[in-house]
Design a protein around this motif. Structure first.
Motif, PDB file in Angstrom:
ATOM      1  N   THR A  78       0.835  -1.207  -0.028  1.00 12.03           N
ATOM      2  CA  THR A  78      -0.073  -0.013   0.156  1.00 12.03           C
ATOM      3  C   THR A  78       0.750   1.265   0.061  1.00 12.03           C
ATOM      4  OG1 THR A  78       0.025   0.067   2.504  1.00 12.03           O
ATOM      5  CG2 THR A  78      -1.829  -1.194   1.325  1.00 12.03           C
ATOM      6  N   GLU A  79       2.154   0.967   0.201  1.00 10.33           N
ATOM      7  CA  GLU A  79       3.027   2.177   0.206  1.00 10.33           C
ATOM      8  C   GLU A  79       2.686   3.288   1.504  1.00 10.33           C
ATOM      9  OE1 GLU A  79       4.251   4.057  -3.137  1.00 10.33           O
ATOM     10  OE2 GLU A  79       3.927   2.511  -4.529  1.00 10.33           O
ATOM     11  N   LYS A  80       1.742   2.733   2.532  1.00 10.26           N
ATOM     12  CA  LYS A  80       1.580   3.614   3.651  1.00 10.26           C
ATOM     13  C   LYS A  80       2.399   3.527   4.868  1.00 10.26           C
ATOM     14  CE  LYS A  80      -2.442   3.895   6.877  1.00 10.26           C
ATOM     15  NZ  LYS A  80      -3.789   3.543   7.107  1.00 10.26           N
ATOM     16  N   GLU A  81       2.807   4.666   5.378  1.00  9.00           N
ATOM     17  CA  GLU A  81       3.754   4.566   6.364  1.00  9.00           C
ATOM     18  C   GLU A  81       3.095   4.929   7.666  1.00  9.00           C
ATOM     19  OE1 GLU A  81       8.093   6.877   4.747  1.00  9.00           O
ATOM     20  OE2 GLU A  81       6.279   8.289   5.622  1.00  9.00           O
ATOM     21  N   ILE A  82       3.603   4.087   8.661  1.00  5.51           N
ATOM     22  CA  ILE A  82       3.108   4.139  10.123  1.00  5.51           C
ATOM     23  C   ILE A  82       4.233   4.629  11.234  1.00  5.51           C
ATOM     24  CG2 ILE A  82       1.570   2.971  11.856  1.00  5.51           C
ATOM     25  CD1 ILE A  82       0.429   1.336   9.727  1.00  5.51           C
ATOM     26  N   THR A  83       4.022   5.354  11.756  1.00  5.51           N
ATOM     27  CA  THR A  83       5.146   5.932  12.793  1.00  5.51           C
ATOM     28  C   THR A  83       4.601   4.924  14.075  1.00  5.51           C
ATOM     29  OG1 THR A  83       4.982   8.271  12.122  1.00  5.51           O
ATOM     30  CG2 THR A  83       5.826   7.511  14.246  1.00  5.51           C
ATOM     31  N   ILE A  84       5.783   4.366  14.469  1.00  3.51           N
ATOM     32  CA  ILE A  84       5.847   3.347  15.527  1.00  3.51           C
ATOM     33  C   ILE A  84       6.427   4.084  16.658  1.00  3.51           C
ATOM     34  CG2 ILE A  84       6.651   1.418  16.255  1.00  3.51           C
ATOM     35  CD1 ILE A  84       7.028   0.200  13.616  1.00  3.51           C
ATOM     36  N   TYR A  85       7.189   4.876  16.512  1.00  2.58           N
ATOM     37  CA  TYR A  85       7.811   5.503  17.786  1.00  2.58           C
ATOM     38  C   TYR A  85       8.467   6.880  17.475  1.00  2.58           C
ATOM     39  CZ  TYR A  85      11.321   6.358  21.536  1.00  2.58           C
ATOM     40  OH  TYR A  85      11.939   6.901  22.798  1.00  2.58           O
ATOM     41  N   SER A  86       8.394   7.637  18.236  1.00  2.00           N
ATOM     42  CA  SER A  86       8.902   8.948  18.118  1.00  2.00           C
ATOM     43  C   SER A  86       9.778   9.527  19.376  1.00  2.00           C
ATOM     44  CB  SER A  86       7.779  10.280  18.013  1.00  2.00           C
ATOM     45  OG  SER A  86       6.985  10.066  16.798  1.00  2.00           O
ATOM     46  N   ALA A  87      11.031   9.722  19.229  1.00  2.00           N
ATOM     47  CA  ALA A  87      12.098   9.871  20.167  1.00  2.00           C
ATOM     48  C   ALA A  87      11.560  11.218  20.847  1.00  2.00           C
ATOM     49  CB  ALA A  87      13.399  10.244  19.780  1.00  2.00           C
ATOM     50  N   PRO A  88      11.633  11.373  22.182  1.00  2.22           N
ATOM     51  CA  PRO A  88      11.086  12.451  22.993  1.00  2.22           C
ATOM     52  C   PRO A  88      12.386  13.663  22.753  1.00  2.22           C
ATOM     53  CG  PRO A  88      11.042  10.667  24.324  1.00  2.22           C
ATOM     54  CD  PRO A  88      11.887  10.288  23.152  1.00  2.22           C
ATOM     55  N   GLU A  89      12.095  14.825  23.038  1.00  2.00           N
ATOM     56  CA  GLU A  89      12.985  16.028  22.861  1.00  2.00           C
ATOM     57  C   GLU A  89      14.187  15.667  23.539  1.00  2.00           C
ATOM     58  OE1 GLU A  89      13.173  20.963  23.526  1.00  2.00           O
ATOM     59  OE2 GLU A  89      11.347  19.676  23.915  1.00  2.00           O
ATOM     60  N   GLY A  90      15.383  15.837  23.075  1.00  2.26           N
ATOM     61  CA  GLY A  90      16.606  15.906  23.712  1.00  2.26           C
ATOM     62  C   GLY A  90      17.120  14.337  23.604  1.00  2.26           C
ATOM     63  N   LYS A  91      16.354  13.311  22.845  1.00  2.00           N
ATOM     64  CA  LYS A  91      16.921  11.997  22.539  1.00  2.00           C
ATOM     65  C   LYS A  91      16.965  11.842  21.193  1.00  2.00           C
ATOM     66  CE  LYS A  91      16.003  11.047  26.882  1.00  2.00           C
ATOM     67  NZ  LYS A  91      14.942  10.436  27.518  1.00  2.00           N
ATOM     68  N   VAL A  92      17.926  10.991  20.697  1.00  2.00           N
ATOM     69  CA  VAL A  92      18.380  10.755  19.398  1.00  2.00           C
ATOM     70  C   VAL A  92      18.043   9.129  19.062  1.00  2.00           C
ATOM     71  CG1 VAL A  92      19.661  10.776  17.303  1.00  2.00           C
ATOM     72  CG2 VAL A  92      19.345  12.842  19.052  1.00  2.00           C
ATOM     73  N   VAL A  93      17.154   8.705  18.131  1.00  2.00           N
ATOM     74  CA  VAL A  93      17.126   7.256  17.969  1.00  2.00           C
ATOM     75  C   VAL A  93      18.547   6.850  17.223  1.00  2.00           C
ATOM     76  CG1 VAL A  93      15.980   5.592  16.634  1.00  2.00           C
ATOM     77  CG2 VAL A  93      14.685   7.209  17.550  1.00  2.00           C
ATOM     78  N   ASP A  94      19.075   5.835  17.695  1.00  2.00           N
ATOM     79  CA  ASP A  94      20.389   5.166  17.217  1.00  2.00           C
ATOM     80  C   ASP A  94      20.090   4.099  16.334  1.00  2.00           C
ATOM     81  OD1 ASP A  94      23.653   4.982  17.539  1.00  2.00           O
ATOM     82  OD2 ASP A  94      22.407   3.040  17.614  1.00  2.00           O
ATOM     83  N   SER A  95      19.356   3.082  16.781  1.00  2.00           N
ATOM     84  CA  SER A  95      19.072   1.844  16.118  1.00  2.00           C
ATOM     85  C   SER A  95      17.787   1.328  16.891  1.00  2.00           C
ATOM     86  CB  SER A  95      20.269   1.138  16.120  1.00  2.00           C
ATOM     87  OG  SER A  95      20.945   0.737  17.433  1.00  2.00           O
ATOM     88  N   PHE A  96      17.167   0.091  16.060  1.00  2.00           N
ATOM     89  CA  PHE A  96      16.153  -0.494  16.700  1.00  2.00           C
ATOM     90  C   PHE A  96      16.398  -2.125  16.248  1.00  2.00           C
ATOM     91  CE2 PHE A  96      14.935   0.808  12.634  1.00  2.00           C
ATOM     92  CZ  PHE A  96      14.165  -0.045  11.736  1.00  2.00           C
ATOM     93  N   LEU A  97      15.741  -2.780  16.925  1.00  2.00           N
ATOM     94  CA  LEU A  97      15.590  -4.368  16.551  1.00  2.00           C
ATOM     95  C   LEU A  97      14.110  -4.985  17.012  1.00  2.00           C
ATOM     96  CD1 LEU A  97      17.304  -6.556  15.532  1.00  2.00           C
ATOM     97  CD2 LEU A  97      18.115  -6.987  17.631  1.00  2.00           C
ATOM     98  N   ILE A  98      13.675  -5.577  16.023  1.00  2.16           N
ATOM     99  CA  ILE A  98      12.397  -6.135  16.294  1.00  2.16           C
ATOM    100  C   ILE A  98      12.620  -7.775  16.854  1.00  2.16           C
ATOM    101  CG2 ILE A  98      10.118  -6.863  15.366  1.00  2.16           C
ATOM    102  CD1 ILE A  98      10.267  -4.622  13.286  1.00  2.16           C
ATOM    103  N   ALA A  99      11.854  -8.012  17.660  1.00  4.03           N
ATOM    104  CA  ALA A  99      11.814  -9.451  18.245  1.00  4.03           C
ATOM    105  C   ALA A  99      11.491 -10.430  17.155  1.00  4.03           C
ATOM    106  CB  ALA A  99      11.097  -9.686  19.546  1.00  4.03           C
ATOM    107  N   PRO A 100      12.009 -11.675  17.235  1.00  2.78           N
ATOM    108  CA  PRO A 100      11.723 -12.657  16.295  1.00  2.78           C
ATOM    109  C   PRO A 100      10.136 -12.888  16.068  1.00  2.78           C
ATOM    110  CG  PRO A 100      13.645 -13.357  17.169  1.00  2.78           C
ATOM    111  CD  PRO A 100      13.146 -11.968  17.952  1.00  2.78           C
ATOM    112  N   ASN A 101       9.397 -12.943  17.204  1.00  2.99           N
ATOM    113  CA  ASN A 101       7.937 -13.085  17.332  1.00  2.99           C
ATOM    114  C   ASN A 101       7.338 -11.932  16.944  1.00  2.99           C
ATOM    115  OD1 ASN A 101       8.329 -11.801  19.657  1.00  2.99           O
ATOM    116  ND2 ASN A 101       7.932 -13.670  20.888  1.00  2.99           N
ATOM    117  N   GLU A 102       7.931 -10.619  16.738  1.00  7.94           N
ATOM    118  CA  GLU A 102       7.327  -9.405  16.269  1.00  7.94           C
ATOM    119  C   GLU A 102       6.219  -9.054  17.618  1.00  7.94           C
ATOM    120  OE1 GLU A 102       5.329  -9.216  12.837  1.00  7.94           O
ATOM    121  OE2 GLU A 102       7.198  -9.714  11.599  1.00  7.94           O
ATOM    122  N   LYS A 103       6.480  -9.381  18.826  1.00  2.00           N
ATOM    123  CA  LYS A 103       5.729  -8.860  20.016  1.00  2.00           C
ATOM    124  C   LYS A 103       6.491  -7.518  20.369  1.00  2.00           C
ATOM    125  CE  LYS A 103       3.953 -13.238  21.481  1.00  2.00           C
ATOM    126  NZ  LYS A 103       3.607 -14.213  22.510  1.00  2.00           N
TER     127      LYS A 103
END
Length: 340
Positions: A116-141
């Motif tokens: 669908t080419e639709k984007e969904i925001t999962i997480y927004s970093a709070p002010e003063g924080k910078v997202v470095d990396s992420f990792l989804i669990a194998p069961n996607e929970k």
């Protein structure tokens, strides 16, 4: 001697041209049956790198080096059936189970459903924080997120519920200075291991407790947790049977010593392994791939490479039935190619 000096100068000054010429044949995506008897070409491209097949086998995520562009790397999705391309603005990675891809965008973690080419925001970093990396669990929970606190200069480990998107900070620590992977989930999704500046730590989800380990590398378990890759130094790897404590249960043990990386199948303890074998002459060092089902280990035919083309073959994923393994044949950019 003059020839080698001239060649090195040419590569330094005209590196883009030499690299482009080195990729005249482009990239071939192919799959090999686990018995090694069949090989089928899936697709051919020009100068595509790091291809990864989606969990259900419909798409390939790929990167392209743009040697003479202000943007050095471009990112794309390719649909195998329709042969249509979709451009991405940044580096991305697949969900473990779903045909969904995720990436960091404007200090947010965003998921994209290619259909669908639709984007969904999962997480927004709070002010003063910078997202470095992420990792989804194998069961996607769950998803773990490393973010930098600009005030303390510490990393924070954030645990996010993939269903409710609720999240909380579980740990704060000085970031690890090592390159490469910083986090790895246990295949059952119950634990996540992560690197700090001084140690390896574990977050146990059922209990919420954190543990400190003396491990030097992130643990690498089979999907059924029966086996684990043990890396004790360069050219010194083995496979540990977790239940018995015995090592080198796959094959004779000779090839396990040179295992560079394992690619465990999504279920069970089948794996494809990348092997680097040294010789007395570094130019004759080689790379090959083996397949093991836990009882028998065999070298996959047609995937043997010497050092001068060692960066050619890359593992790209498993088929959904685990009867095929996908690879990408990348035109070599190793400088020995040009010493003819």
């Amino acid at each position: 001697m003059k020839r080698y000096i001239s060649l090195l100068l040419m590569l330094l000054l005209l590196g883009n041209v030499a690299t482009a010429q080195g990729n005249e044949q482009g990239t071939e995506i192919f799959k090999v049956s686990i018995d090694g008897k069949k090989k089928e070409t899936v697709a051919k491209f020009s100068e595509m790198y790091h291809p990864h097949i989606s969990p259900k086998g419909n798409y390939f995520y790929m990167e392209k080096m743009q040697h003479q562009s202000e943007v050095p790397v471009s990112y794309s999705l390719y649909h195998l059936k329709t042969k249509k391309w979709m451009s991405l603005a940044q580096e991305a990675s697949w969900y473990p189970l779903s045909e969904v891809i995720a990436y960091i965008k404007q200090n947010q973690i965003v998921s994209l459903l290619p259909e669908t080419e639709k984007e969904i925001t999962i997480y927004s970093a709070p002010e003063g924080k910078v997202v470095d990396s992420f990792l989804i669990a194998p069961n996607e929970k769950y998803m773990t997120i490393l973010q930098l606190n600009k005030k303390t200069n510490n990393h924070e480990l954030v645990l996010l519920d993939m269903k409710t998107l609720k999240h909380r900070v579980n740990d704060q620590f000085k970031p690890s200075a090592t390159e490469g992977e910083k986090m790895r989930w246990l295949p059952n999704g119950n634990k996540v291991f992560y690197k700090t500046s001084t140690s390896m730590k574990e977050l146990d989800l059922p209990s919420g407790l954190k543990y400190v380990h003396k491990l030097k590398e992130l643990p690498d378990y089979s999907a059924d947790l029966h086996f684990r890759l043990e890396q004790e130094g360069p050219f010194n790897s083995s496979i540990l049977n977790v239940k018995t404590g015995k090592k080198n249960q796959f094959g004779s043990g000779t090839s396990e010593r040179f295992l560079e990386q394992l690619y465990w199948a999504p279920t069970g303890h089948t794996f494809v392994g990348s092997i680097q074998g040294p010789t007395s002459n570094a130019q004759d060092a080689y790379q090959s791939f083996v397949y093991s089902d836990g009882k028998n280990t065999m070298e996959l035919p047609g995937l043997f490479r010497f050092l001068k083309t060692i960066d050619n073959i890359r593992f790209s994923g498993w088929s959904t039935d685990q009867k095929w393994v996908y690879f990408a044949d990348l035109e070599s950019i190793h400088f020995f190619r040009y010493m003819n």
